[in-house]
Motif scaffolding. Structure first.
Motif, PDB file in Angstrom:
ATOM      1  N   ASN A 263       0.866  -1.182   0.000  1.00 45.20           N
ATOM      2  CA  ASN A 263       0.000   0.000   0.000  1.00 45.20           C
ATOM      3  C   ASN A 263       0.901   1.230   0.000  1.00 45.20           C
ATOM      4  N   PRO A 264       0.950   1.985  -1.105  1.00 43.68           N
ATOM      5  CA  PRO A 264       1.912   3.090  -1.216  1.00 43.68           C
ATOM      6  C   PRO A 264       1.475   4.376  -0.550  1.00 43.68           C
ATOM      7  N   GLY A 265       0.296   4.384   0.072  1.00 42.00           N
ATOM      8  CA  GLY A 265      -0.159   5.595   0.757  1.00 42.00           C
ATOM      9  C   GLY A 265      -1.271   6.276  -0.010  1.00 42.00           C
ATOM     10  N   GLY A 266      -1.241   7.618   0.024  1.00 44.27           N
ATOM     11  CA  GLY A 266      -2.302   8.397  -0.601  1.00 44.27           C
ATOM     12  C   GLY A 266      -2.649   9.587   0.262  1.00 44.27           C
ATOM     13  N   ALA A 318       4.027   2.272   2.521  1.00 48.09           N
ATOM     14  CA  ALA A 318       4.681   3.581   2.486  1.00 48.09           C
ATOM     15  C   ALA A 318       3.726   4.704   2.867  1.00 48.09           C
ATOM     16  N   SER A 319       4.325   5.810   3.334  1.00 44.98           N
ATOM     17  CA  SER A 319       3.637   7.088   3.516  1.00 44.98           C
ATOM     18  C   SER A 319       2.443   6.963   4.473  1.00 44.98           C
ATOM     19  N   ALA A 320       1.216   7.211   3.992  1.00 51.40           N
ATOM     20  CA  ALA A 320       0.054   7.153   4.878  1.00 51.40           C
ATOM     21  C   ALA A 320      -0.110   5.776   5.512  1.00 51.40           C
ATOM     22  N   SER A 321       0.324   4.723   4.805  1.00 53.82           N
ATOM     23  CA  SER A 321       0.287   3.375   5.381  1.00 53.82           C
ATOM     24  C   SER A 321       1.199   3.279   6.592  1.00 53.82           C
ATOM     25  N   GLU A 322       2.349   3.939   6.511  1.00 53.83           N
ATOM     26  CA  GLU A 322       3.280   3.922   7.635  1.00 53.83           C
ATOM     27  C   GLU A 322       2.754   4.750   8.802  1.00 53.83           C
ATOM     28  N   ILE A 323       2.029   5.820   8.511  1.00 43.46           N
ATOM     29  CA  ILE A 323       1.393   6.593   9.578  1.00 43.46           C
ATOM     30  C   ILE A 323       0.405   5.715  10.331  1.00 43.46           C
ATOM     31  N   LEU A 324      -0.433   4.993   9.591  1.00 42.52           N
ATOM     32  CA  LEU A 324      -1.414   4.107  10.225  1.00 42.52           C
ATOM     33  C   LEU A 324      -0.732   2.987  10.998  1.00 42.52           C
TER      34      LEU A 324
END
Length: 420
Positions: A263-266, A318-324
Motif C-alpha cells: 500500500n503506497p499511501g495516498g 509507504a507514507s500514509a500506510s506507515e502513519i497508520l
C-alpha cells in the motif's frame, strides 16, 4: 490553496524585488509568465520544509529567474522546473494542468494506465517502484517494490521527473508500454545474488481503485478472523474500511488482520481517519514543520471495534500506510507482522496555481506517536516474517506465511484474554 497554514512574506522585500530591481539592476514590471513563476516562488518560500532552501539564498534564486526572458508558458514551466530542482527534493514539483487533473482523478478513486506507484530515490535520483496497484497490469506482470525502472519505451528515466515518468506510462486503453527494470539481488547483506535487468511489456488498462478487499475465516477453535486488505488511501478508503468492519462483525469476526502490504499511501486525512476507526485514544501522528513546530492528530474515542488486531506490512508499505501502522504499533493497539516498511516520512501539500496547474510542496515530516522519524529507515514490525512471491489468489491463504503468522498471534492473544 494548500491544506497547511503558510507564513507571510515580507511585504517590504516583495515590493523592493518587484519594482526596484536588485542591486544595480534596472527597474522592471512582471509579465504574465514572470508572475506565474513568482507565484510558485512565493508558495515555496512560505511553505517548504527546509528553511535553508537546500543551503541557498532563495531570494537570489527568484531574482535570477525573473531576469530571464520568458515568452511562452512552456518556457515558464521549464524555468519553474529548473528553479524547483535547486531544492534537491523530487517530491516538490510543478504539475501542468493535464497532470494536475490526472493526479486529482487518481486520488478520487479512478485510474487508467499500468498501475504503478513510483518514487524518486532521494540520494541517486533513480526511479523506484513503491508498489504496484492491486489488480493492475503491473501487478499481473510481477513488478515488485524496490524495482528500479531504468527506461520507459527506451527513454532513460534519469532524464524524467516523477510526473513525466507517470505520464509516459499512461496512454490509450489497450496500448502497450515497455519498461526496463533492474531488480535488486538477494535481500540479505551477504547475498551473492546480482541485480537482474528485465523488460516488461505492459498493456494499459482501466484500473479499479476499490481500495478494500474483505475475507472472513472461522478457525477450528471458533475464532472468527476478519481480513481487510487496504490497497490505497484514496477518497473511498475511509468509508470502505468502516463498512468492511461492520460487515465482518456481523459475520462473527472477533479478531482482525489489516493488510497494508504494497500500500503506497495516498491521502493523509484518510490514514488519520482510518486510524481513528481502530483507536479509542492516543496520538496518531506528529507533524513537524521547518521551524520544528509540532502538531498532532489524536484519536477521538470513536473506534469501531476493540477486537484484537494484527497488521501486515512490507517494503511496499509507504507514507500514509506507515502513519497508520506506526500509530497502531506505538499505541499497542496492534501487532505488526512482515517486513520493514518503505520509509517515506515526508508530507506534501497541493496548491492550486492561477493558470490551472498545481504545485506539490514538501511542507512537513511526520513522526510516529513514539517520535520515531521513519524517513528512509521505515518501521520495523514486531515479528519479521519472510514471504516467497505469491500469486494474487494465494494472498491470505495457507501459502501466505505472513498472514498465517498474524493469525497465530491473534489466536494466542485471544486465548490469553479468555484465560485471564
Amino acid at each position: 490553496m494548500g491544506k497547511y497554514v503558510v507564513r507571510g512574506l515580507s511585504i517590504l522585500m516583495l515590493v523592493a524585488g518587484l519594482w526596484l530591481g536588485w542591486g544595480s539592476q534596472p527597474a522592471y514590471a512582471l509579465t504574465d509568465e514572470h508572475q506565474l513563476l513568482s507565484e510558485v516562488w512565493r508558495i515555496v518560500n512560505r511553505a517548504y520544509i527546509d528553511e535553508s532552501f537546500n543551503h541557498q539564498n532563495w531570494w537570489f534564486v527568484r531574482q535570477r529567474w525573473l531576469q530571464q526572458p520568458l515568452e511562452t508558458r512552456e518556457e515558464t514551466y521549464g524555468a519553474i522546473d529548473e528553479m524547483l530542482a535547486t531544492l534537491g527534493d523530487p517530491y516538490t514539483r510543478l504539475l501542468p494542468p493535464e497532470q494536475y487533473r490526472s493526479l486529482q482523478t487518481s486520488t478520487s478513486g479512478e485510474l487508467t494506465g499500468v498501475g504503478l506507484q513510483i518514487a524518486k530515490d532521494e540520494q541517486d535520483g533513480t526511479l523506484q517502484v513503491v508498489a504496484p496497484v492491486e489488480g493492475s497490469p503491473a501487478a499481473a506482470a510481477g513488478l515488485q517494490p524496490r524495482d528500479r525502472i531504468l527506461s520507459i519505451d527506451n527513454v532513460a528515466t534519469t532524464t524524467l521527473t516523477l510526473d513525466e515518468a507517470a505520464q509516459r506510462m499512461r496512454g490509450p486503453l489497450g496500448s502497450t508500454v515497455v519498461l526496463t527494470v533492474l531488480r535488486p539481488g538477494g535481500a540479505a547483506p551477504s547475498s551473492l545474488e546480482q541485480p537482474v535487468e528485465q523488460r516488461f511489456e505492459l498493456k494499459r488498462d482501466r484500473i479499479s481503485l476499490n481500495p478494500v478487499t474483505v475475507q472472513f475465516q472461522t478457525l477450528d477453535n471458533g475464532l472468527g478472523i476478519g481480513y481487510i486488505r487496504l490497497s490505497q488511501f484514496n477518497a473511498n478508503a475511509v468509508t470502505a474500511v468502516a463498512q468492511a468492519i461492520k460487515d465482518l462483525e456481523a459475520q462473527g469476526a472477533n479478531a482482525y488482520v489489516l493488510d497494508l502490504r504494497n500500500n503506497p499511501g495516498g491521502l493523509l486525512t484518510a490514514g488519520i481517519e482510518i486510524a481513528r476507526q481502530w483507536l479509542e485514544e492516543g496520538t496518531i501522528v506528529y507533524t513537524v514543520d521547518r521551524q520544528g513546530v509540532l502538531d498532532s492528530y489524536t484519536a477521538t474515542g470513536a473506534a469501531l471495534t476493540q477486537a484484537p488486531l494484527a497488521v501486515l506490512v512490507n517494503e511496499g508499505t509507504a507514507s500514509a500506510s506507515e502513519i497508520l501502522a506506526g500509530a497502531l504499533q506505538d499505541n499497542q493497539r496492534a501487532v505488526l507482522v512482515g517486513g520493514i516498511t518503505f520509509g517515506k516520512g515526508l508530507i506534501q501539500s497541493l496548491f492550486d496555481l492561477s493558470d490551472g496547474s498545481g504545485l506539490v510542496v514538501t511542507v512537513a515530516k511526520y513522526e510516529t506517536p513514539a517520535h520515531h522519524d521513519i524517513n528512509r529507515s521505515g518501521i520495523r514490525p514486531d515479528q519479521r516474517v519472510s514471504l516467497a512471491p505469491l500469486g494474487r489468489d494465494q494472498v491470505a491463504t495457507a501459502a501466505d506465511t505472513q498472514y498465517q503468522a498474524a493469525v497465530e498471534l491473534l489466536t494466542q492473544r485471544v486465548a490469553i484474554a479468555r484465560v485471564s
